[in-house]
Scaffold this motif. Structure first.
Motif, PDB file in Angstrom:
ATOM      1  N   GLY A  61      55.602   6.684   5.415  1.00 29.05           N
ATOM      2  CA  GLY A  61      55.610   8.201   5.617  1.00 29.05           C
ATOM      3  C   GLY A  61      54.282   8.472   4.721  1.00 29.05           C
ATOM      4  N   VAL A  62      54.221   9.863   4.485  1.00 28.49           N
ATOM      5  CA  VAL A  62      52.745  10.448   3.750  1.00 28.49           C
ATOM      6  C   VAL A  62      53.264  10.913   2.682  1.00 28.49           C
ATOM      7  N   MET A  63      52.538  11.001   1.308  1.00 27.71           N
ATOM      8  CA  MET A  63      52.722  11.848   0.218  1.00 27.71           C
ATOM      9  C   MET A  63      51.580  12.819   0.247  1.00 27.71           C
ATOM     10  N   VAL A  80      52.558  18.976  -4.426  1.00 22.67           N
ATOM     11  CA  VAL A  80      52.082  17.612  -4.604  1.00 22.67           C
ATOM     12  C   VAL A  80      53.186  16.523  -4.887  1.00 22.67           C
ATOM     13  N   GLN A  81      53.048  15.679  -4.372  1.00 29.66           N
ATOM     14  CA  GLN A  81      54.066  14.289  -4.383  1.00 29.66           C
ATOM     15  C   GLN A  81      55.297  14.474  -3.343  1.00 29.66           C
ATOM     16  N   ASP A  82      55.591  15.619  -2.797  1.00 31.75           N
ATOM     17  CA  ASP A  82      56.440  15.635  -1.999  1.00 31.75           C
ATOM     18  C   ASP A  82      56.250  14.436  -0.814  1.00 31.75           C
ATOM     19  N   ILE A  83      57.426  13.955  -0.026  1.00 34.31           N
ATOM     20  CA  ILE A  83      57.034  12.728   0.802  1.00 34.31           C
ATOM     21  C   ILE A  83      57.315  13.372   2.164  1.00 34.31           C
ATOM     22  N   VAL A  84      56.712  13.254   3.231  1.00 34.79           N
ATOM     23  CA  VAL A  84      56.850  13.551   4.323  1.00 34.79           C
ATOM     24  C   VAL A  84      57.107  12.432   5.257  1.00 34.79           C
ATOM     25  N   THR A  85      58.354  12.385   6.203  1.00 31.06           N
ATOM     26  CA  THR A  85      58.299  11.093   6.928  1.00 31.06           C
ATOM     27  C   THR A  85      58.087  11.433   8.328  1.00 31.06           C
ATOM     28  N   SER A  86      58.509  12.443   9.015  1.00 28.65           N
ATOM     29  CA  SER A  86      58.087  12.875  10.239  1.00 28.65           C
ATOM     30  C   SER A  86      57.806  14.368  10.406  1.00 28.65           C
TER      31      SER A  86
END
Length: 94
Positions: A61-63, A80-86
């Motif tokens: 994923g991306v942060m 900030v620092q949320d994680i997106v996986t899709s």
């Protein structure tokens, strides 16, 4: 400085995929410039090393590393620092 030498080119050529041209040309013709959407975030790919260093439970994923004030992402509550996986069924990889 030598000024009598002929100018030489590098023979550099660039190509644009025809599918991109077909998508972009009508918009360029109508607006006179490209217009791209943005949501107002900066992201960083999550690598196994980064995941270990930050104690994350996943290494894909991306942060989110930045959120523009008053942007669509800010209004939606992304931090900030949320994680997106899709997004739209597209899975993100580092």
């Amino acid at each position: 400085m030598q000024t009598d030498a002929p100018i030489r080119s590098q023979g550099l050529g660039l190509a644009i995929p025809s599918a991109l041209v077909q998508l972009a040309y009508p918009k360029l013709r109508r607006a006179g410039h490209p217009r791209r959407g943005e949501i107002g975030i900066l992201v960083q790919g999550i690598t196994p090393t980064l995941a270990t260093g930050l104690g994350l439970s996943r290494d894909s994923g991306v942060m989110i590393s930045g959120v523009s004030p008053a942007s669509p992402a800010d209004v939606a509550g992304l931090k900030v620092q949320d994680i997106v996986t899709s997004s739209d069924a597209l899975r993100f990889k580092a």
